[in-house]
Write a protein that holds these residues in place. Structure first.
Motif, PDB file in Angstrom:
ATOM      1  N   VAL A 375       0.892  -1.298   0.140  1.00  0.00           N
ATOM      2  CA  VAL A 375      -0.007   0.110   0.014  1.00  0.00           C
ATOM      3  C   VAL A 375       0.947   1.138   0.040  1.00  0.00           C
ATOM      4  O   VAL A 375       1.924   1.358   0.829  1.00  0.00           O
ATOM      5  N   THR A 376       0.797   1.996  -1.021  1.00  0.00           N
ATOM      6  CA  THR A 376       1.565   3.168  -1.260  1.00  0.00           C
ATOM      7  C   THR A 376       0.995   4.629  -1.105  1.00  0.00           C
ATOM      8  O   THR A 376      -0.194   4.605  -1.551  1.00  0.00           O
ATOM      9  N   SER A 377       1.638   5.506  -0.734  1.00  0.00           N
ATOM     10  CA  SER A 377       1.309   6.984  -0.727  1.00  0.00           C
ATOM     11  C   SER A 377       2.634   7.845  -1.067  1.00  0.00           C
ATOM     12  O   SER A 377       3.256   7.819  -0.167  1.00  0.00           O
ATOM     13  N   LEU A 378       2.495   8.373  -2.089  1.00  0.00           N
ATOM     14  CA  LEU A 378       3.716   9.146  -2.637  1.00  0.00           C
ATOM     15  C   LEU A 378       3.535  10.702  -2.822  1.00  0.00           C
ATOM     16  O   LEU A 378       2.232  10.933  -3.390  1.00  0.00           O
ATOM     17  N   LEU A 379       4.152  11.396  -2.446  1.00  0.00           N
ATOM     18  CA  LEU A 379       3.979  12.760  -2.520  1.00  0.00           C
ATOM     19  C   LEU A 379       3.716  13.315  -4.198  1.00  0.00           C
ATOM     20  O   LEU A 379       4.414  12.900  -4.746  1.00  0.00           O
ATOM     21  N   GLU A 380       2.717  14.088  -4.222  1.00  0.00           N
ATOM     22  CA  GLU A 380       2.278  14.726  -5.652  1.00  0.00           C
ATOM     23  C   GLU A 380       2.752  15.928  -5.657  1.00  0.00           C
ATOM     24  O   GLU A 380       3.396  16.650  -4.877  1.00  0.00           O
ATOM     25  N   ASN A 381       2.376  16.542  -6.855  1.00  0.00           N
ATOM     26  CA  ASN A 381       2.620  18.010  -6.846  1.00  0.00           C
ATOM     27  C   ASN A 381       2.300  18.995  -5.709  1.00  0.00           C
ATOM     28  O   ASN A 381       1.215  18.659  -5.072  1.00  0.00           O
ATOM     29  N   LYS A 382       3.340  19.909  -5.531  1.00  0.00           N
ATOM     30  CA  LYS A 382       3.068  20.701  -4.244  1.00  0.00           C
ATOM     31  C   LYS A 382       3.081  19.995  -3.198  1.00  0.00           C
ATOM     32  O   LYS A 382       2.962  20.493  -1.862  1.00  0.00           O
ATOM     33  N   GLY A 383       3.680  18.903  -3.084  1.00  0.00           N
ATOM     34  CA  GLY A 383       4.072  18.080  -1.792  1.00  0.00           C
ATOM     35  C   GLY A 383       2.805  17.439  -1.034  1.00  0.00           C
ATOM     36  O   GLY A 383       3.040  17.146   0.130  1.00  0.00           O
ATOM     37  N   ILE A 384       1.709  17.363  -1.844  1.00  0.00           N
ATOM     38  CA  ILE A 384       0.449  16.895  -1.199  1.00  0.00           C
ATOM     39  C   ILE A 384       0.586  15.351  -1.495  1.00  0.00           C
ATOM     40  O   ILE A 384       1.077  14.618  -2.120  1.00  0.00           O
ATOM     41  N   PRO A 385       0.354  14.671  -0.057  1.00  0.00           N
ATOM     42  CA  PRO A 385       0.251  13.300  -0.220  1.00  0.00           C
ATOM     43  C   PRO A 385      -0.818  12.511  -0.951  1.00  0.00           C
ATOM     44  O   PRO A 385      -2.011  13.130  -1.372  1.00  0.00           O
ATOM     45  N   GLY A 386      -0.176  11.694  -1.755  1.00  0.00           N
ATOM     46  CA  GLY A 386      -1.192  10.904  -2.722  1.00  0.00           C
ATOM     47  C   GLY A 386      -2.361  10.132  -2.251  1.00  0.00           C
ATOM     48  O   GLY A 386      -1.941   9.440  -0.904  1.00  0.00           O
ATOM     49  N   VAL A 387      -3.347   9.900  -2.748  1.00  0.00           N
ATOM     50  CA  VAL A 387      -4.251   8.694  -2.239  1.00  0.00           C
ATOM     51  C   VAL A 387      -3.701   7.647  -2.243  1.00  0.00           C
ATOM     52  O   VAL A 387      -2.865   7.210  -3.081  1.00  0.00           O
ATOM     53  N   VAL A 388      -3.916   7.001  -1.220  1.00  0.00           N
ATOM     54  CA  VAL A 388      -3.315   5.388  -0.938  1.00  0.00           C
ATOM     55  C   VAL A 388      -3.827   4.632  -1.871  1.00  0.00           C
ATOM     56  O   VAL A 388      -4.880   4.609  -2.484  1.00  0.00           O
ATOM     57  N   GLN A 389      -2.656   3.690  -2.596  1.00  0.00           N
ATOM     58  CA  GLN A 389      -2.869   2.628  -3.701  1.00  0.00           C
ATOM     59  C   GLN A 389      -2.317   1.468  -3.238  1.00  0.00           C
ATOM     60  O   GLN A 389      -1.336   1.472  -2.574  1.00  0.00           O
ATOM     61  N   ARG A 390      -3.071   0.327  -4.008  1.00  0.00           N
ATOM     62  CA  ARG A 390      -2.461  -0.795  -3.809  1.00  0.00           C
ATOM     63  C   ARG A 390      -1.292  -1.104  -5.169  1.00  0.00           C
ATOM     64  O   ARG A 390      -1.872  -0.824  -6.126  1.00  0.00           O
ATOM     65  N   THR A 391      -0.163  -1.336  -4.782  1.00  0.00           N
ATOM     66  CA  THR A 391       0.617  -1.488  -5.581  1.00  0.00           C
ATOM     67  C   THR A 391       1.750  -2.366  -5.820  1.00  0.00           C
ATOM     68  O   THR A 391       2.085  -2.984  -4.954  1.00  0.00           O
ATOM     69  N   LEU A 392       2.115  -3.152  -7.145  1.00  0.00           N
ATOM     70  CA  LEU A 392       2.844  -4.240  -7.428  1.00  0.00           C
ATOM     71  C   LEU A 392       4.335  -3.491  -7.480  1.00  0.00           C
ATOM     72  O   LEU A 392       4.556  -2.864  -8.358  1.00  0.00           O
ATOM     73  N   ILE A 393       5.275  -4.048  -6.421  1.00  0.00           N
ATOM     74  CA  ILE A 393       6.411  -3.194  -6.430  1.00  0.00           C
ATOM     75  C   ILE A 393       6.963  -3.885  -7.661  1.00  0.00           C
ATOM     76  O   ILE A 393       7.135  -5.245  -7.997  1.00  0.00           O
ATOM     77  N   ARG A 394       8.009  -3.019  -8.375  1.00  0.00           N
ATOM     78  CA  ARG A 394       8.346  -3.770  -9.915  1.00  0.00           C
ATOM     79  C   ARG A 394       9.684  -4.584  -9.329  1.00  0.00           C
ATOM     80  O   ARG A 394      10.252  -4.470  -8.276  1.00  0.00           O
ATOM     81  N   PRO A 395      10.055  -5.577 -10.285  1.00  0.00           N
ATOM     82  CA  PRO A 395      11.074  -6.438 -10.007  1.00  0.00           C
ATOM     83  C   PRO A 395      12.453  -5.853 -10.104  1.00  0.00           C
ATOM     84  O   PRO A 395      12.446  -4.911 -10.750  1.00  0.00           O
ATOM     85  N   PRO A 396      13.299  -6.133  -9.151  1.00  0.00           N
ATOM     86  CA  PRO A 396      14.690  -5.612  -9.262  1.00  0.00           C
ATOM     87  C   PRO A 396      15.513  -5.903 -10.668  1.00  0.00           C
ATOM     88  O   PRO A 396      15.292  -7.055 -11.051  1.00  0.00           O
ATOM     89  N   PHE A 397      16.258  -5.140 -11.109  1.00  0.00           N
ATOM     90  CA  PHE A 397      17.357  -5.422 -12.419  1.00  0.00           C
ATOM     91  C   PHE A 397      18.596  -6.048 -11.909  1.00  0.00           C
ATOM     92  O   PHE A 397      19.066  -6.909 -12.759  1.00  0.00           O
ATOM     93  N   SER A 398      18.980  -5.965 -10.629  1.00  0.00           N
ATOM     94  CA  SER A 398      20.324  -6.655 -10.244  1.00  0.00           C
ATOM     95  C   SER A 398      19.954  -7.764  -9.668  1.00  0.00           C
ATOM     96  O   SER A 398      18.778  -8.203  -9.518  1.00  0.00           O
ATOM     97  N   GLN A 399      21.111  -8.599  -9.300  1.00  0.00           N
ATOM     98  CA  GLN A 399      20.985  -9.971  -8.728  1.00  0.00           C
ATOM     99  C   GLN A 399      19.913  -9.976  -7.414  1.00  0.00           C
ATOM    100  O   GLN A 399      20.163  -8.914  -6.625  1.00  0.00           O
ATOM    101  N   LEU A 400      19.155 -10.864  -7.259  1.00  0.00           N
ATOM    102  CA  LEU A 400      18.254 -10.951  -6.106  1.00  0.00           C
ATOM    103  C   LEU A 400      19.141 -12.012  -5.139  1.00  0.00           C
ATOM    104  O   LEU A 400      19.007 -13.149  -5.381  1.00  0.00           O
ATOM    105  N   GLY A 401      19.494 -11.450  -4.054  1.00  0.00           N
ATOM    106  CA  GLY A 401      20.254 -12.311  -3.377  1.00  0.00           C
ATOM    107  C   GLY A 401      21.573 -12.069  -3.228  1.00  0.00           C
ATOM    108  O   GLY A 401      21.951 -11.173  -3.764  1.00  0.00           O
ATOM    109  N   PRO A 402      22.314 -12.522  -2.013  1.00  0.00           N
ATOM    110  CA  PRO A 402      23.787 -12.141  -1.754  1.00  0.00           C
ATOM    111  C   PRO A 402      24.781 -12.529  -2.781  1.00  0.00           C
ATOM    112  O   PRO A 402      24.664 -13.624  -3.503  1.00  0.00           O
ATOM    113  N   LEU A 403      26.042 -11.948  -2.862  1.00  0.00           N
ATOM    114  CA  LEU A 403      26.933 -12.595  -3.789  1.00  0.00           C
ATOM    115  C   LEU A 403      27.898 -13.661  -2.923  1.00  0.00           C
ATOM    116  O   LEU A 403      27.731 -13.569  -1.541  1.00  0.00           O
ATOM    117  N   THR A 404      28.587 -14.009  -3.474  1.00  0.00           N
ATOM    118  CA  THR A 404      29.247 -15.151  -3.051  1.00  0.00           C
ATOM    119  C   THR A 404      30.699 -14.284  -2.526  1.00  0.00           C
ATOM    120  O   THR A 404      31.021 -13.101  -2.506  1.00  0.00           O
TER     121      THR A 404
END
Length: 528
Positions: A375-404
């Motif tokens: 559930v996300t709420s991000l600032l909009e123009n003039k710094g007004i809090p955005g209406v709460v939204q259900r959001t699918l977080i985008r997948p990462p571009f880098s490796q998921l998990g630790p390095l050796t």
């Protein structure tokens, strides 16, 4: 298809619409320095959200500093691959969001207080200051006062406090001169000095001596871009540091304070100068005195004008004091579990912090969103809090998990920071200067005693015999000078008396002489 970075609108993509609600959610870079919150129960996707936000800000040219509590974030240094375990799920998520899945690595510099999983990161007691050190050592108000006196005297006398040895030596000096210092600065109790020394010993045993020293970390080395203009992501290895939570919290608070003190005012830039992610943020506030919480609140409020974006990551928003929580305009709330009455109350309080959406109940959404959804709420123009939204977080571009271990070592070995920080520096500072003063004072005292012995005519004695002679026959030197002034004429009885006095003084200075005295005194008392 969408792109993560949209320079035209000055936004970075956070995620897409979840379960048919709302629209894609993007973070406005010009409001990114209004700070943010990532919260949610264990296993709901907070770490992946942190990883994707760090990637997005890096693509926008914003340097990032983050603490890697579990080691998972080291994967930022390597590109994700189609062979990855979650590749199919990521492709599905990207298609659902309408995002091009662009696997890539990011410029990463590894840091570690112990210098094992990254370049050593150090500061000095002088830079950390007495307030944060007192917080780190859990000192009482009285002990904190003594710490302040030690720092004040060191500053006035040009005694640099560069490592723990310097601070310990300075406290010894303060204890030795407590009477004189009390007249000028207030009461200095040797008991308080001893308590601080014990706390420093505990800190040293926990590895705190690795944190203090030179070369000290320069903030400019954290605020870098690579050749392509991407912000460098500085990853602090915090898995071991978490075992000393007060050291962890104090170090990160010091880093924030240094950013606040050193960076110029920039108002509201088009993008942050730096983004700072404080994972396990509750460690900063647990059992913290009000004075320290006030300090954090002040830094969080004012550092925005320095162009620094601060993100607090914790399991529950209630872990963050309300005065600070109120300054976190950008929020990503993963699922909260409500198994107990206390959990249900915390859930309702979390829901009340969002601008409501008429399409769904916020509290219910927070409880029911799945892994990777928020559930996300991000600032909009003039710094007004955005209406709460259900959001699918985008997948990462880098490796998921630790390095050796080998992959991490290769990244560390290729870093230009190694030549500057990997070799410790130990230059002349408070410990060496105070030792030099003590040595000079001891030499001056020995010279004064030698001169006094010569004046008293006892120059043929060694130093210990001279002291004993003065102790048991204080007028010996005066009689010698009188004898010299009368032309050296003295009775045979005087010579015998003086000789006997010297012999007796020498004998009383030995263990056998002391035993003899005890035996004589004992026989006298038994005779009574």
């Amino acid at each position: 298809m969408q792109q993560v970075l949209d320079l035209a609108s000055g936004t970075v993509l956070v995620g897409g619409a979840g379960q048919g609600y709302g629209s894609a959610q993007s973070l406005l870079l010009k409001y990114a320095n209004r700070h943010g919150l990532i919260a949610g129960a264990t296993g709901t996707g907070k770490t992946v959200t942190l990883q994707t936000l760090a990637e997005s800000l890096s693509l926008a040219g914003v340097p990032v500093f983050l603490a890697d509590v579990k080691g998972d974030l080291s994967g930022l240094a390597l590109s994700g691959t189609p062979q990855a375990k979650l590749h199919d799920a990521f492709v599905k998520r990207a298609d659902q969001i309408g995002l091009t899945l662009d696997y890539q690595s990011f410029p990463v510099t590894f840091w570690d207080v112990w210098g094992e999983k990254g370049h050593p990161v150090r500061t000095t007691p002088a830079e950390m200051g007495p307030l944060l050190l007192s917080r780190l050592l859990e000192l009482t108000d009285v002990q904190e006062g003594v710490m302040n006196i030690a720092f004040r005297v060191a500053d006035e006398q040009g005694l640099a406090l560069l490592d723990l040895k310097d601070l310990q030596a300075m406290l010894v000096w303060v204890g030795q001169n407590a009477e004189d210092l009390s007249l000028q600065y207030g009461n200095v109790s040797t008991a308080s000095v001893g308590a601080i020394q014990r706390a420093l010993l505990v800190l040293e045993n926990q590895g705190g001596n690795n944190l203090f020293g030179e070369p000290a970390l320069e903030l400019a080395d954290l605020m870098r871009q690579d050749q392509s203009g991407r912000g460098v992501i500085n990853v602090l290895a915090a898995d071991r540091l978490m075992h000393s939570p007060r050291l962890y919290a104090t170090f990160l608070l010091w880093l924030l304070s240094e950013l606040f003190e050193q960076l110029p005012e920039v108002g509201d830039p088009d993008r942050p100068k730096m983004a700072f992610f404080f994972d396990e943020a509750h460690l900063l506030f647990d059992d913290a005195p009000k004075a320290l919480i006030d300090k954090v609140e002040q830094v969080a409020r004012l550092i925005r004008s320095k162009g620094v974006s601060v993100w607090f990551i914790s399991q529950n928003p209630t872990d963050i004091p309300e005065d600070i929580l109120g300054q976190l305009g950008n929020r990503v709330q993963h699922a909260l579990r409500a198994y107990t009455a206390k959990d249900q109350k915390a859930l309702r309080m979390a829901a009340q912090n969002y601008r409501p959406n008429p399409d769904f109940d916020t509290a219910e959404a927070i409880q029911n969103v799945g892994t990777g959804e928020a559930v996300t709420s991000l600032l909009e123009n003039k710094g007004i809090p955005g209406v709460v939204q259900r959001t699918l977080i985008r997948p990462p571009f880098s490796q998921l998990g630790p390095l050796t271990a080998q992959e991490r070592s290769a990244v560390i070995g290729a870093s230009i920071m190694g030549a500057k920080y990997d070799t410790p520096l130990d230059r002349e500072s408070a410990q060496e200067l105070l030792a030099k003063r003590a040595e000079e004072a001891a030499k001056a005292s020995a010279e004064a005693e030698r001169q006094q012995a010569t004046d008293d005519g006892l120059f043929d004695m060694d130093r210990e015999d001279y002291r004993n002679a003065r102790r048991y026959d204080p007028d010996a030197g005066n009689r010698t000078r009188q004898s010299r002034s009368s032309g050296g004429r003295s009775s045979r009885s005087d010579s015998i008396a003086v000789t006997f006095g010297k012999s007796l003084a020498r004998q009383l200075g030995t263990k056998s002489g002391q035993a003899l005295v005890r035996g004589v005194l004992g026989s006298l008392f038994r005779g009574r």
